[in-house]
Design an enzyme around this catalytic site. Structure first.
Site, short mmCIF file in Angstrom:
data_model
loop_
_atom_site.label_atom_id
_atom_site.label_comp_id
_atom_site.label_asym_id
_atom_site.label_seq_id
_atom_site.Cartn_x
_atom_site.Cartn_y
_atom_site.Cartn_z
N GLU A 124 -2.37 13.71 11.16
CA GLU A 124 -1.90 12.33 11.35
C GLU A 124 -1.85 11.60 10.01
OE1 GLU A 124 -4.68 10.38 13.95
OE2 GLU A 124 -4.51 11.92 15.47
N LYS A 126 -2.98 8.66 7.62
CA LYS A 126 -4.19 7.84 7.54
C LYS A 126 -3.76 6.41 7.18
CE LYS A 126 -8.88 7.95 5.69
NZ LYS A 126 -9.02 6.58 5.20
N ASP A 128 -3.79 2.67 6.20
CA ASP A 128 -4.72 1.95 5.32
C ASP A 128 -4.92 0.53 5.84
OD1 ASP A 128 -6.38 1.49 3.27
OD2 ASP A 128 -4.85 1.36 1.71
N TYR A 240 -5.46 5.79 17.51
CA TYR A 240 -5.56 7.22 17.18
C TYR A 240 -6.72 7.92 17.89
CZ TYR A 240 -8.63 5.12 13.63
OH TYR A 240 -9.58 4.38 12.99
N LYS A 327 -6.68 12.97 0.65
CA LYS A 327 -6.19 11.81 -0.11
C LYS A 327 -5.22 12.29 -1.18
CE LYS A 327 -9.21 8.38 1.07
NZ LYS A 327 -9.47 7.08 0.59
N CYS A 421 -6.90 -18.32 -29.15
CA CYS A 421 -6.36 -18.37 -27.79
C CYS A 421 -4.92 -18.90 -27.83
CB CYS A 421 -7.23 -19.31 -26.95
SG CYS A 421 -6.69 -19.53 -25.26
N CYS A 423 -3.77 -21.10 -26.19
CA CYS A 423 -3.76 -22.44 -25.58
C CYS A 423 -3.11 -23.50 -26.46
CB CYS A 423 -5.16 -22.88 -25.17
SG CYS A 423 -6.27 -23.16 -26.55
N CYS A 440 -12.22 -18.39 -24.66
CA CYS A 440 -11.69 -19.34 -25.61
C CYS A 440 -12.79 -20.38 -25.84
CB CYS A 440 -10.44 -20.02 -25.06
SG CYS A 440 -9.86 -21.35 -26.11
N CYS A 445 -9.54 -26.16 -23.71
CA CYS A 445 -8.49 -25.14 -23.55
C CYS A 445 -7.81 -25.32 -22.19
CB CYS A 445 -9.09 -23.74 -23.64
SG CYS A 445 -7.96 -22.44 -23.10
S1 IVH Z 1 -9.92 9.21 12.91
C1 IVH Z 1 -14.31 10.09 12.95
N1 IVH Z 1 -7.40 8.82 12.35
O1 IVH Z 1 -9.91 6.03 8.27
C2 IVH Z 1 -13.25 9.44 12.28
N2 IVH Z 1 -9.01 7.49 11.22
O2 IVH Z 1 -12.89 7.04 7.08
C3 IVH Z 1 -12.45 8.67 13.21
N3 IVH Z 1 -8.06 5.84 9.71
O3 IVH Z 1 -12.60 4.43 9.79
C4 IVH Z 1 -11.27 8.18 12.55
N4 IVH Z 1 -5.94 6.33 10.07
O4 IVH Z 1 -10.37 3.33 9.98
C5 IVH Z 1 -8.67 8.45 12.09
N5 IVH Z 1 -5.13 8.58 11.98
C6 IVH Z 1 -6.38 8.20 11.74
C7 IVH Z 1 -6.68 7.17 10.83
C8 IVH Z 1 -8.02 6.84 10.59
C9 IVH Z 1 -6.78 5.55 9.41
C10 IVH Z 1 -9.24 5.16 9.12
C11 IVH Z 1 -10.25 4.71 10.13
C12 IVH Z 1 -11.55 5.33 9.74
C13 IVH Z 1 -11.29 5.79 8.34
C14 IVH Z 1 -11.99 7.10 8.09
#
Ligand code: IVH
Length: 702
Positions: A124, A126, A128, A240, A327, A421, A423, A440, A445
C-alpha cells in the site's frame, strides 16, 4: 436505482419522515460520489437546493433530526478540551526500511517465523498524514480517536465528522452469512497538496503563519477545538485497517474490499503481491509516480496479507512483525549556487539561504534552500558558483547537502559571513560566544523589529489575531510600528489604515479590538512575548508563577533567578541583561501606561468568549452601528447571528422601527434587547445622545 429516480421518488413522497430519509440518502450518495469517486452526479446548484431543502425540513421537524444526518456534520459548540479515550488495541507504528536488502531481511524473518509457509504481501501507499481510529456502531459513525501515545488518544469525533469523504452511515456488508455492523477502521487523515498550498496562501495574505507541510496542517487542524473551523479545511480520510467481532475477517486485501463495499474511502493504489519481486516492482513503480499523486506519501507499506499469519507473527515492542514501511531515499538533484542571501528569523537570528539556479526536484521547481548557519557553510566548504547537491527530505523544504568539487569553477569564492546586516542601519552582525547564530547588533534593526513584533503578537504570546507576518511587515514599512509597545498606539492610525488597499473599516476595527483584548493576557504570555533570549514559553510560565508580577521580575537579581530550579545560568544572565537595558525598560513602561496586564491573575488565564453558544437575530435600525457591524461584534464575541427567529434564538436585538421579527420574538417568548442593553451586553460604550426611537425593553438585566 439511478439518482434522478431517487430524486423523483423523494419529490413524490408525502410521508415527512420517509421524505427526509430519502433526501438524506440522495445527499449521502452525491457526497460519496463527489468526494470518494471524484464524480458529480448532479450539479452543485442542484445539490445546494437539496441540501437547503433538508435543512428546511429538519428545521420544521426538529424531532426528526438524527446525529447521522448530513446537516449534522458541523453541529454544536466548540469544546473546552478533548476527552481521553483508551484504544481497544494499541495503535502501533511501523519499522522503517530504506533498501531492498532490508526488505529481504524482513521477508526472511517472516518465513522463519511461519515455518516457511507461503506468504502473500499486500503493498500500500504510506499516506503522510495523521493516524486516526474511527468506530461505527450499527453502521453509524460514533467515535474518532487520535493515535495519542498509541494507548490513549483524544476524542476528536466532532472534528472527524466534518470530513466529507467519510460516510456517517455505511452500507451493511455480509461475510460468510454474518453482517458487519459494529467495527473499527483505522486510517490516515491527510490533505491534498493543492489544498495545503491554497490554505497557506490565504494564511499568508491574512498575515498568519503558514504551515510547514500538509501533515502539520492536518495534525494542527485535528487539534482545533472548534469543529466549525475544522469544517473549513478540506481534510480527507483514507482507511487501511478494519477490525470487527461481527464476522471472521480473513485478509488485508479482503478487508480493503469490504471497506470499499461499505462506502469507506480506501486507496485505489494497493496491490496484492504473490512474491517479493512483485513487492519490489510496486516500490519501483511508485518511486517516480508518487510525484504525480495529488497528496504526499512518505513510502510504501508492505503487509503480510493473511490475518491469521499476521496474528501468529504478532508484534515486537511497538511495531508489528507482519508489516514494514519502505521509505524512499530523499530525492537529490544538482544545480548551481548563484548567491547566498541572509534571512532574519523569528528571534532575530540571521540565517543564510542558498539562491539556486531553478531545478526540478521531487515534483516541484526549487530556487532556494536553507543553509542553516555559517558553520554549515564552512563544513561543506560552499562557494558561490559551485555546483551543489540539493535534497528534499520531508519533501517540502529543500536543503543543500553537498558540493560537486570536480565542477568547482576556478573563480568560485569562499563565503565570508557579512559583517553588516542588510537592514541599512549599518548594524553589525555579531555572534555570541558559544553559539552558531548571528544577530544584528543594531537595536532598531527593522528586520529584527519585524520579527520581534510578529513574535509578540503570535498565538502563544499576546495572541493578536490578524497581526501576522504580512501585516507586521506592512505596518513597520509604513512607520506605524516602531517597537512592541507601539502596537498599542496603532489606534492613532485608524483612519489612515482604513484608507489602505485591502484594509477597510471592518478589518481595521477587528485588529484594533484584538490588540485591546491582548492587554488582558496573563503575565507568562507577556514575558514570552517580550522576546528575551533563552526564555521560551516554559520558562516564561515558571517565572510568572514564581514572581507573580512583572515588577518583581524586573527587580530580581541573577541569584534570585538561578535559585529557581528550572532557570539556569544562561537564562538568568539574559534576564538581567534584558531588564537592565534602558531601551527595554522604556518599552515596558509604555506597556504599563497602555494598560497591559503585568500580573499572572487566574482570571486572565482562560476567558471564554462572552457570547459563545448564543444566537442573535437583528431587526430594525441601530443608531450606534450598522447591522453588519453589530453582526461582526456578536461573532467576534463568539455568538451567532441568524436571519430568522426560532425557539433556538437567544436574543432578538431590536433597533428603531423593528420588523416582523419583533412580533415573532414576542410570540415565541424570546428575550428582546433594545440597543442600549445590547451595547451593555457586548461591553461597548454607549453613544452620548439618547436613543430616540428605542422600543420598550423587556429588561434582560432585572
Ligand atoms: S498500517 C501497525 N498502512 O504510518 C501499523 N499505516 O508508522 C498500522 N500510515 O501510524 C499502520 N499509510 O499513521 C498503515 N497504508 C498504511 C499507511 C499507514 C500511512 C501511517 C500510520 C501509522 C504510520 C506507521
Amino acid at each position: 436505482m439511478d439518482i434522478q429516480e431517487l430524486i423523483n421518488s423523494y419529490k413524490q413522497e408525502t410521508d415527512i419522515s420517509k421524505k427526509i430519509a430519502k433526501l438524506r440518502e440522495i445527499i449521502n450518495i452525491c457526497v460519496h460520489y463527489y468526494y470518494v469517486k471524484d464524480e458529480s452526479l448532479i450539479s452543485d446548484y442542484e445539490y445546494d437546493l437539496l441540501f437547503s431543502e433538508l435543512v428546511k425540513l429538519e428545521k420544521e421537524h426538529p424531532e426528526l433530526v438524527t446525529p447521522d444526518s448530513p446537516t449534522q456534520r458541523v453541529g454544536g459548540e466548540p469544546l473546552k478540551e478533548f476527552r481521553n479515550v483508551p484504544h481497544k488495541k494499541p495503535m502501533l507504528s511501523l519499522s522503517n526500511t530504506y533498501s531492498f536488502d532490508e526488505v529481504k531481511d524482513f521477508h526472511r524473518r517472516v518465513l522463519e517465523l511461519l515455518g516457511n509457509e507461503p506468504v502473500e504481501y499486500f503493498a500500500e501507499l504510506k499516506f503522510d498524514g495523521v493516524a486516526i481510529s474511527i468506530f461505527y456502531e450499527n453502521n453509524r459513525f460514533s467515535l474518532a480517536v487520535t493515535r495519542g501515545d498509541g494507548f490513549v488518544g483524544d476524542d476528536v469525533t466532532l472534528n472527524i465528522k466534518t470530513i466529507k469523504n467519510l460516510p456517517l452511515v455505511t452500507k451493511e456488508v455480509s461475510v460468510n452469512g454474518g453482517v458487519i455492523r459494529n467495527f473499527e477502521v483505522r486510517g490516515e487523515v491527510y490533505l491534498n497538496v493543492a489544498d495545503f498550498h491554497k490554505i497557506n496562501e490565504e494564511r499568508i495574505s491574512s498575515g498568519e503563519k503558514p504551515f510547514a507541510n500538509p501533515r502539520n496542517l492536518a495534525s494542527g487542524t485535528l487539534k482545533l477545538l472548534d469543529p466549525r473551523q475544522v469544517a473549513q479545511r478540506p481534510l480527507r480520510v483514507v482507511a487501511y485497517y478494519l477490525d470487527t467481532d461481527d464476522v471472521k475477517l480473513e485478509s488485508q486485501s479482503r478487508n480493503i474490499e469490504l471497506m470499499r463495499e461499505m462506502g469507506l474511502p480506501v486507496s485505489p493504489y494497493s496491490k496484492l503481491c504473490s512474491n517479493l519481486d512483485a513487492v519490489f516492482q510496486f516500490i519501483e513503480e511508485w518511486k517516480e509516480k508518487r510525484h504525480t499523486l495529488p497528496f504526499q506519501i512518505d513510502g510504501i507499506v508492505i503487509k503480510v496479507n493473511s490475518l491469521d499469519q499476521q496474528n501468529r507473527l504478532g508484534t515486537i515492542a511497538r511495531s508489528p512483525r507482519w508489516a514494514i514501511a519502505f521509505k524512499y531515499e530523499a530525492e537529490k538533484a544538482t544545480t548551481v549556487l548563484k548567491k547566498i542571501t541572509l534571512q532574519v528569523g523569528r528571534t532575530g537570528i540571521v540565517t543564510p539561504v542558498a539562491e539556486l539556479e531553478p531545478v526540478f526536484l521531487a515534483g516541484s521547481t526549487i530556487s532556494r534552500a536553507t543553509l542553516h548557519n555559517a558553520d554549515y557553510i564552512k563544513e561543506l566548504d560552499l562557494r558561490v558558483g559551485d555546483t551543489v547537491i540539493v535534497e528534499k527530505g520531508g519533501e517540502v523544504i529543500p536543503k543543500v547537502t553537498g558540493v560537486v568539487l570536480e565542477k568547482r569553477p576556478p573563480d568560485a569564492v569562499e563565503f565570508v559571513f557579512p559583517e553588516y546586516c542588510e537592514c541599512g542601519l549599518q548594524g553589525r552582525l555579531v555572534r555570541l560566544p558559544g553559539e552558531v547564530a548571528y544577530f544584528c547588533e543594531h537595536p532598531e534593526c527593522p528586520w529584527q523589529l519585524r520579527r520581534r513584533i510578529e513574535h509578540f503578537a503570535s498565538r502563544n504570546a499576546m495572541d493578536i489575531e490578524g497581526m501576522g507576518e504580512k501585516v507586521v511587515d506592512q505596518l513597520v514599512t509604513l512607520g506605524f510600528l516602531k517597537n512592541i509597545a507601539s502596537v498599542y498606539e496603532l489606534h492613532q492610525f485608524r483612519d489612515k489604515l482604513i484608507e489602505l488597499e485591502r484594509w477597510g473599516e471592518k478589518k481595521v476595527d477587528n485588529l484594533l479590538e484584538a490588540i485591546e483584548e491582548s492587554k488582558k493576557r496573563p503575565l507568562h504570555r507577556l514575558i514570552f512575548g517580550l522576546g528575551i533570549r533563552f526564555i521560551g514559553e516554559g520558562a516564561a510560565k515558571i517565572l510568572a508563577k514564581h514572581f507573580n508580577n512583572l515588577d518583581n521580575i524586573m527587580k530580581a537579581s541573577k541569584e534570585d533567578f538561578t535559585s529557581i530550579y528550572e532557570i539556569g545560568e544562561k537564562m538568568a544572565e539574559s534576564l538581567v541583561r534584558f531588564f537592565s537595558d534602558p531601551k527595554e525598560l522604556e518599552i515596558i513602561e509604555k506597556l504599563r501606561a497602555y494598560g497591559v496586564n503585568f500580573e499572572e491573575k487566574e482570571e486572565f488565564v482562560t476567558i471564554g468568549k462572552k457570547l459563545e453558544g448564543l444566537t442573535f437575530v437583528l431587526t430594525g435600525e441601530l443608531q450606534s452601528m450598522t447591522r453588519n457591524e453589530a453582526k461582526a461584534k456578536i461573532e467576534q464575541l463568539g455568538g451567532k447571528v441568524s436571519s430568522s427567529v426560532s425557539k433556538k434564538t437567544s436574543f432578538v436585538i431590536a433597533g428603531a422601527n423593528p420588523g416582523s421579527k419583533y412580533s415573532d420574538a414576542v410570540k415565541l417568548g424570546i428575550k428582546i434587547l433594545n440597543e442600549e442593553e445590547f451595547l451593555e451586553l457586548i461591553g461597548a460604550e454607549k453613544p452620548k445622545d439618547n436613543f430616540a426611537n428605542k422600543p420598550e425593553s423587556n429588561t434582560l438585566f432585572d
